[in-house]
Design a protein around this motif. Structure first.
Motif, short mmCIF file in Angstrom:
data_model
loop_
_atom_site.label_atom_id
_atom_site.label_comp_id
_atom_site.label_asym_id
_atom_site.label_seq_id
_atom_site.Cartn_x
_atom_site.Cartn_y
_atom_site.Cartn_z
N MET A 23 0.83 -1.19 0.00
CA MET A 23 0.00 0.00 0.00
C MET A 23 0.88 1.25 0.00
SD MET A 23 -3.23 1.08 0.13
CE MET A 23 -4.24 -0.17 0.95
N ILE A 24 0.71 2.09 -1.02
CA ILE A 24 1.48 3.34 -1.13
C ILE A 24 0.63 4.53 -0.70
CG2 ILE A 24 2.81 4.83 -2.65
CD1 ILE A 24 4.03 2.07 -2.25
N LEU A 25 -0.62 4.55 -1.11
CA LEU A 25 -1.56 5.60 -0.72
C LEU A 25 -2.83 4.94 -0.19
CD1 LEU A 25 -1.24 7.97 -3.82
CD2 LEU A 25 -0.29 8.39 -1.55
N ASN A 26 -3.33 5.46 0.91
CA ASN A 26 -4.47 4.84 1.57
C ASN A 26 -5.56 5.88 1.83
OD1 ASN A 26 -6.24 3.24 2.99
ND2 ASN A 26 -4.90 2.97 4.77
N ASP A 27 -6.55 5.93 0.93
CA ASP A 27 -7.76 6.73 1.15
C ASP A 27 -7.45 8.21 1.38
OD1 ASP A 27 -10.52 7.02 1.33
OD2 ASP A 27 -10.52 6.74 3.51
N THR A 77 7.28 8.67 1.26
CA THR A 77 6.02 8.61 2.01
C THR A 77 4.78 8.56 1.12
OG1 THR A 77 4.99 9.55 4.00
CG2 THR A 77 5.54 11.08 2.24
N GLY A 78 4.97 8.77 -0.20
CA GLY A 78 3.84 8.65 -1.12
C GLY A 78 3.42 9.94 -1.80
N LYS A 79 4.06 11.05 -1.50
CA LYS A 79 3.59 12.32 -2.05
C LYS A 79 3.78 12.43 -3.56
CE LYS A 79 7.75 14.92 -0.59
NZ LYS A 79 8.52 13.73 -0.16
N SER A 80 4.89 11.90 -4.08
CA SER A 80 5.11 11.96 -5.52
C SER A 80 4.17 11.01 -6.26
CB SER A 80 6.57 11.63 -5.86
OG SER A 80 7.43 12.67 -5.43
N LYS A 138 -2.54 5.51 -12.58
CA LYS A 138 -3.96 5.40 -12.26
C LYS A 138 -4.15 4.80 -10.87
CE LYS A 138 -8.39 3.68 -13.98
NZ LYS A 138 -9.09 2.91 -15.03
N PRO A 139 -4.92 5.47 -10.02
CA PRO A 139 -5.17 4.90 -8.68
C PRO A 139 -5.99 3.63 -8.78
CG PRO A 139 -6.55 6.83 -9.06
CD PRO A 139 -5.62 6.75 -10.22
N LYS A 165 3.41 7.88 5.43
CA LYS A 165 3.18 6.47 5.13
C LYS A 165 1.89 6.25 4.35
CE LYS A 165 5.96 4.58 8.90
NZ LYS A 165 6.00 3.67 10.07
N GLY A 166 1.69 7.11 3.36
CA GLY A 166 0.57 6.95 2.44
C GLY A 166 -0.76 7.48 2.91
N GLN A 167 -0.80 8.10 4.10
CA GLN A 167 -2.05 8.63 4.61
C GLN A 167 -1.94 10.14 4.84
OE1 GLN A 167 -2.44 5.89 8.10
NE2 GLN A 167 -4.45 5.43 7.20
N LYS A 168 -3.05 10.83 4.66
CA LYS A 168 -3.09 12.25 5.00
C LYS A 168 -3.36 12.37 6.49
CE LYS A 168 -6.63 15.05 4.51
NZ LYS A 168 -7.71 15.87 3.93
#
Length: 249
Positions: A15-19, A38-41, A52-53, A213-216
């Motif tokens: 998991m790179i980005l989570n919701d 952390t996933g921002k790029s 594509k997500p 870690k992929g979360q906002k």
């Protein structure tokens, strides 16, 4: 305005980005911050359509990018400007040819119209009389300004900047930050800047999204970032080695 909803992305079951959801407003720089990896790029790539997500939606002024047909995607992409981390100038082209490239590809403007637009954009970023120079003949800061000129030459509605201050000295970084902010306000562009530079955050961070870690984990402004009560954000902010030189401290 750009709105993202529940963006989720994995690579090889990781998991790179989570919701991730949020809104990016017009006329100001919207910053996506966080440590490397952390996933921002990846989030930026999902927003612009380079990746594509797995799940989620991206709306450009109400237009659903991923649910739209091919013509809509082309229409939205024509409204984008990109400033890449390394500048990404064509080494074999002059400054003028680099800035003119999007006009050659995307418009049917006459040669005179294209040259007028190129000269306007170069002047706007403080670069006059460098048209005939090659990228190898100008400084790193000038290359970034050429990159900005190229990014805005097609009158974009949306401007995306990936680590725009990478490799620049502090003084030049401030110049680039101020230029991005001024252009966003002047042309009422929805600008998204991916950065881990706290000087940029404190200089132009009117709207900030913190990814961990992929979360906002947090959203706010430079005025309240040091009082977030989010441990992960506090660790990121106060461990940053440039804190002693923050603008506005």
């Amino acid at each position: 305005m750009i709105k993202i909803q529940s963006i989720t992305k994995s690579f090889h079951d990781r998991m790179i980005l989570n919701d991730v959801s949020g809104t990016f407003e017009k006329g100001k720089p919207n910053l996506i911050i966080g440590a490397s990896g952390t996933g921002k790029s990846v989030l930026l790539k999902c927003i612009v359509g380079l990746s594509k997500p797995d799940f989620g939606q991206v709306f450009y002024d109400g237009r659903d990018f991923y649910e739209g047909d091919r013509d809509l995607k082309i229409e939205i992409r024509r409204e984008m400007g990109m400033l890449f981390q390394g500048g990404a100038l064509f080494d074999s082209k002059t400054v003028e040819q680099n800035v003119m490239f999007p006009l050659d590809v995307l418009t049917k403007m006459s040669s005179e119209e294209k040259l007028d637009r190129v000269n306007f954009c170069l002047k706007r970023v403080g670069l006059e009389n460098v048209n005939r120079k090659m990228p190898s003949e100008i400084s790193g800061g000038m290359k970034k300004r050429v990159g900005i000129a190229r990014a805005i030459v097609n009158n974009p509605n949306y401007l995306f900047c990936d680590e725009p201050n990478s490799g620049l000295d502090p003084q030049t970084s401030v110049l680039i930050d101020d230029l991005i902010q001024d252009i966003s306000e002047e042309f009422d562009i929805t600008t998204i800047v991916v950065t881990h530079d706290m000087n940029s955050v404190m200089g132009i961070g009117e709207r900030i999204m913190f990814i961990f870690k992929g979360q906002k984990l947090w959203e706010g402004t430079k005025d309240n970032i040091t009082h977030s009560n989010v441990k992960e954000l506090d660790d990121f902010v106060f461990s940053n080695k440039v804190m002693s030189g923050l603008r506005g401290k």
